[in-house]
Structure formats: C-alpha cells, structure tokens
Design an enzyme around this catalytic site. Structure first.
Site, PDB file in Angstrom:
ATOM      1  N   VAL A 110       0.832  -1.200   0.000  1.00 16.25           N
ATOM      2  CA  VAL A 110       0.000   0.000   0.000  1.00 16.25           C
ATOM      3  C   VAL A 110       0.874   1.259   0.000  1.00 16.25           C
ATOM      4  O   VAL A 110       0.374   2.365   0.141  1.00 16.25           O
ATOM      5  CB  VAL A 110      -0.942  -0.006   1.236  1.00 16.25           C
ATOM      6  CG1 VAL A 110      -1.918  -1.168   1.169  1.00 16.25           C
ATOM      7  CG2 VAL A 110      -0.158  -0.049   2.560  1.00 16.25           C
ATOM      8  N   ASP A 111       2.193   1.064  -0.163  1.00 12.50           N
ATOM      9  CA  ASP A 111       3.126   2.178   0.066  1.00 12.50           C
ATOM     10  C   ASP A 111       3.332   3.116  -1.124  1.00 12.50           C
ATOM     11  O   ASP A 111       3.895   4.197  -0.967  1.00 12.50           O
ATOM     12  CB  ASP A 111       4.489   1.653   0.571  1.00 12.50           C
ATOM     13  CG  ASP A 111       5.132   0.613  -0.353  1.00 12.50           C
ATOM     14  OD1 ASP A 111       4.898   0.675  -1.582  1.00 12.50           O
ATOM     15  OD2 ASP A 111       5.880  -0.244   0.152  1.00 12.50           O
ATOM     16  N   HIS A 126      -4.394  -4.481  -2.256  1.00 15.82           N
ATOM     17  CA  HIS A 126      -4.725  -4.191  -0.856  1.00 15.82           C
ATOM     18  C   HIS A 126      -4.910  -2.698  -0.590  1.00 15.82           C
ATOM     19  O   HIS A 126      -4.806  -2.254   0.548  1.00 15.82           O
ATOM     20  CB  HIS A 126      -3.662  -4.785   0.077  1.00 15.82           C
ATOM     21  CG  HIS A 126      -3.688  -6.289   0.118  1.00 15.82           C
ATOM     22  ND1 HIS A 126      -2.705  -7.049   0.704  1.00 15.82           N
ATOM     23  CD2 HIS A 126      -4.603  -7.177  -0.361  1.00 15.82           C
ATOM     24  CE1 HIS A 126      -3.013  -8.344   0.580  1.00 15.82           C
ATOM     25  NE2 HIS A 126      -4.150  -8.446  -0.073  1.00 15.82           N
ATOM     26  N   CYS A 137     -20.059   8.623   4.008  1.00 17.48           N
ATOM     27  CA  CYS A 137     -20.521   8.949   2.647  1.00 17.48           C
ATOM     28  C   CYS A 137     -19.730   8.208   1.573  1.00 17.48           C
ATOM     29  O   CYS A 137     -20.106   8.230   0.401  1.00 17.48           O
ATOM     30  CB  CYS A 137     -20.488  10.462   2.406  1.00 17.48           C
ATOM     31  SG  CYS A 137     -18.824  11.110   2.203  1.00 17.48           S
ATOM     32  N   CYS A 157     -18.312  15.744   5.448  1.00 17.53           N
ATOM     33  CA  CYS A 157     -19.701  15.402   5.798  1.00 17.53           C
ATOM     34  C   CYS A 157     -19.835  15.121   7.297  1.00 17.53           C
ATOM     35  O   CYS A 157     -20.927  14.882   7.790  1.00 17.53           O
ATOM     36  CB  CYS A 157     -20.186  14.188   4.991  1.00 17.53           C
ATOM     37  SG  CYS A 157     -19.654  12.599   5.658  1.00 17.53           S
ATOM     38  N   GLY A 194       9.148 -11.065  -2.979  1.00 19.38           N
ATOM     39  CA  GLY A 194       9.060 -10.468  -1.639  1.00 19.38           C
ATOM     40  C   GLY A 194       7.730 -10.641  -0.949  1.00 19.38           C
ATOM     41  O   GLY A 194       7.304  -9.756  -0.218  1.00 19.38           O
ATOM     42  N   THR A 195       7.082 -11.774  -1.190  1.00 22.44           N
ATOM     43  CA  THR A 195       5.856 -12.048  -0.436  1.00 22.44           C
ATOM     44  C   THR A 195       5.966 -13.413   0.215  1.00 22.44           C
ATOM     45  O   THR A 195       6.509 -14.350  -0.377  1.00 22.44           O
ATOM     46  CB  THR A 195       4.580 -11.957  -1.315  1.00 22.44           C
ATOM     47  OG1 THR A 195       3.449 -12.371  -0.534  1.00 22.44           O
ATOM     48  CG2 THR A 195       4.649 -12.789  -2.574  1.00 22.44           C
ATOM     49  N   SER A 196       5.409 -13.506   1.448  1.00 20.10           N
ATOM     50  CA  SER A 196       5.421 -14.792   2.144  1.00 20.10           C
ATOM     51  C   SER A 196       4.407 -15.745   1.503  1.00 20.10           C
ATOM     52  O   SER A 196       4.387 -16.920   1.838  1.00 20.10           O
ATOM     53  CB  SER A 196       5.091 -14.581   3.621  1.00 20.10           C
ATOM     54  OG  SER A 196       3.822 -13.976   3.733  1.00 20.10           O
ATOM     55  N   GLU A 222      13.929 -16.105   1.742  1.00 23.39           N
ATOM     56  CA  GLU A 222      13.433 -17.233   2.549  1.00 23.39           C
ATOM     57  C   GLU A 222      12.568 -18.152   1.693  1.00 23.39           C
ATOM     58  O   GLU A 222      12.017 -17.720   0.685  1.00 23.39           O
ATOM     59  CB  GLU A 222      12.564 -16.696   3.708  1.00 23.39           C
ATOM     60  CG  GLU A 222      13.254 -15.718   4.636  1.00 23.39           C
ATOM     61  CD  GLU A 222      14.374 -16.373   5.430  1.00 23.39           C
ATOM     62  OE1 GLU A 222      14.274 -17.588   5.722  1.00 23.39           O
ATOM     63  OE2 GLU A 222      15.364 -15.667   5.724  1.00 23.39           O
TER      64      GLU A 222
END
Ligand code: OAD
Length: 246
Positions: A110-111, A126, A137, A157, A194-196, A222
């Site tokens: 999300v960066d 994400h 709203c 609002c 770079g994702t588990s 890993e």
C-alpha cells in the site's frame, strides 16, 4: 541458500523472450527501502496485533488507535525511497512494453513505492495508504499529510475517514482483482517477489498463472509455500536479483 547462477541466467533469457509477464509483489520488495515487512524477522505482526489494527471491527472499536498505527506507517513510508528492486521492475515494464508485450505489476503493498519508481501498470490489491475514505458517505480522496493533524481525520460530511486499505475480513477491490486474474491466466511468466505467499486470495494468483501454463519464478531470501511449484527459486534480496536480471 544462495540462488544458482543457471537459475538467474535462465530467468533472464525467459524474460527476454516473453511478451506477457506478471510480477506479484509483497512487503519484501520494500524492505530494502526501510519499510518493515509483516512476517518473519522484524515483521510488524510480531509486535502488533493484526486483529486490533487491521480489521473493520478494530476500527469500529477504536478508530484513533488504528489511525495512530497507520499515521506512524505513513511517516515511515514518507521517508522511504524506491530501491533497486522497484526500479528494476519499472525498467522491465518499459522494455517489455517497448517490445509490444504486456507487463502487469500486481502488488499487495500500500506504500506507493512502485509508482514512485516509475511503474505504470500497477494493480493495488490491498489498497493505498495515501488514500482516505469516508466511512459514512464513501468519498475517497488522496491525503498525503504527514503526520495527520487530526486523529482520527474527519470528512467534510462529518463522518470518520478510514485508511483506504483492505483489512482482514474485507474483499479485494473487484476491478483490480479481475484484471490481476486475467493477466495471470494469460502470462507466460509470473514472478513472485518479496511475499510470504501466506495471504489469499493474492497468493493464489501465482497458482492461477501456473495452472494456465505460466512459468513461475520466486524471488525471496526465505523459502515460501510456492517454491514447490516454481521453475526458478532465487533465494536472495529482491534488489540484488532484479537488478541482476536486467
Ligand atoms: P510478509 O511480511 O508476509 O512477507 C514478506 C516476505 O518478504 C517474506 O517472505 C520475506 O522473506 C521476504 N523478504 C524480506 N526481505 C526481502 C528482500 N529484501 N527481498 C525480497 N524478499 C524479502 O508480506 P506480504 O507477503 O506482502 O495485508 O504480506 C501479505 C499481506 O499480509 C500484506 O499485504 C498485509 C499483511 O498482513 C494486510 O494488512 C491486509
């Protein structure tokens, strides 16, 4: 375990010939920019509770606490710069598109660092930490204030604004998911960086692509649960491997 050189050379050759490529990225690609990952050594979920910070229930219970955590993450990300891994994926996209191919970057991050590095065709599964959305709203807007002046921030609002990210228990943005699935099915190569690969449905895109005939490359220092399906497993940092590929 270090990657074997034939793996790196093989992936490089395959990418040179490919006309349809998907890269699925996770927190690990931003680790070299100083943005903490969620799992593994130093991961955020070791010290913070996902249930208390990243669910709709947590936000309903204590919006200020949730916002304090997101405000801190926004300040970390604000200071961060895209790294060699982000830049290499942007360059790979330019080369593939220049050769009339298709490159889709699907990210769980999300960066916004991929976009800052120059990636164009980015699908944000994400959400985006720089977007705020009104819980009343529904108005969504970009907000780059660091730190936020008011916690929790309010909409014009009067409603409470929430971070424009996907929390546990929420659905993925339908359009982004649809486009990511389509791209994975038609991909010749899916790179998982770079994702588990612990969070679904995002991790399932690799299996979807593989099932439809794509070759699969895993780039991660890993082991991951997807390694058994992979044609290339490159166990090193994303910045190192991706710049090596170019
Ligand atoms: P994780 O924190 O689960 O995984 C990060 C992965 O990056 C691990 O497998 C690390 O081994 C790897 N890694 C660390 N440094 C690296 C480097 N320099 N180069 C390459 N890989 C490296 O992050 P995600 O898989 O992105 O969702 O997590 C998926 C989702 O779970 C996130 O979007 C977030 C999280 O909870 C929500 O908050 C809803």
């Amino acid at each position: 375990m270090a990657q074997s050189l034939p793996d790196l050379a093989g992936l490089r050759e395959a990418l040179r010939a490919a006309t349809s490529v998907v890269a699925l990225t996770g927190a690990g690609i931003s680790a070299e920019s100083g943005v903490p990952t969620f799992r593994g050594a130093g991961g955020l979920w070791r010290n913070y509770s996902a249930q208390q910070l990243a669910t709709p229930e947590a936000f309903a219970r204590d919006p200020r606490l949730v916002w304090e955590w997101y405000d801190w993450r926004r300040s970390v990300i604000h200071r961060a710069q895209p790294n060699a891994g982000h830049r290499a994926l942007a360059e790979l996209e330019r080369r593939i598109v220049a050769a009339r191919g298709r490159f889709t970057l699907v990210t769980q991050n999300v960066d916004g660092l991929h976009q800052r590095a120059g990636s164009r065709n980015v699908l944000k599964l994400h959400g985006d930490i720089w977007v705020v959305r009104c819980s009343d709203c529904g108005l969504a807007e970009c907000n780059e204030e660091v730190p936020l002046k008011q916690l929790p921030p309010h909409c014009s609002c009067g409603g409470i604004l929430r971070p424009g990210v996907v929390w546990f228990g929420e659905g993925l943005p339908a359009k982004a998911w649809e486009r990511a699935s389509e791209a994975s099915v038609r991909a010749q190569i899916v790179m998982v960086v770079g994702t588990s690969a612990a969070v679904y449905p995002a991790a399932g895109l690799a299996e979807l692509g593989r099932g439809a005939g794509a070759k699969l490359a895993i780039i991660n220092p890993e082991p991951t649960p997807l390694d058994v399906l992979a044609d290339w497993v490159l166990n090193a940092k994303a910045g190192e491997i991706l710049s090596g590929i170019l």
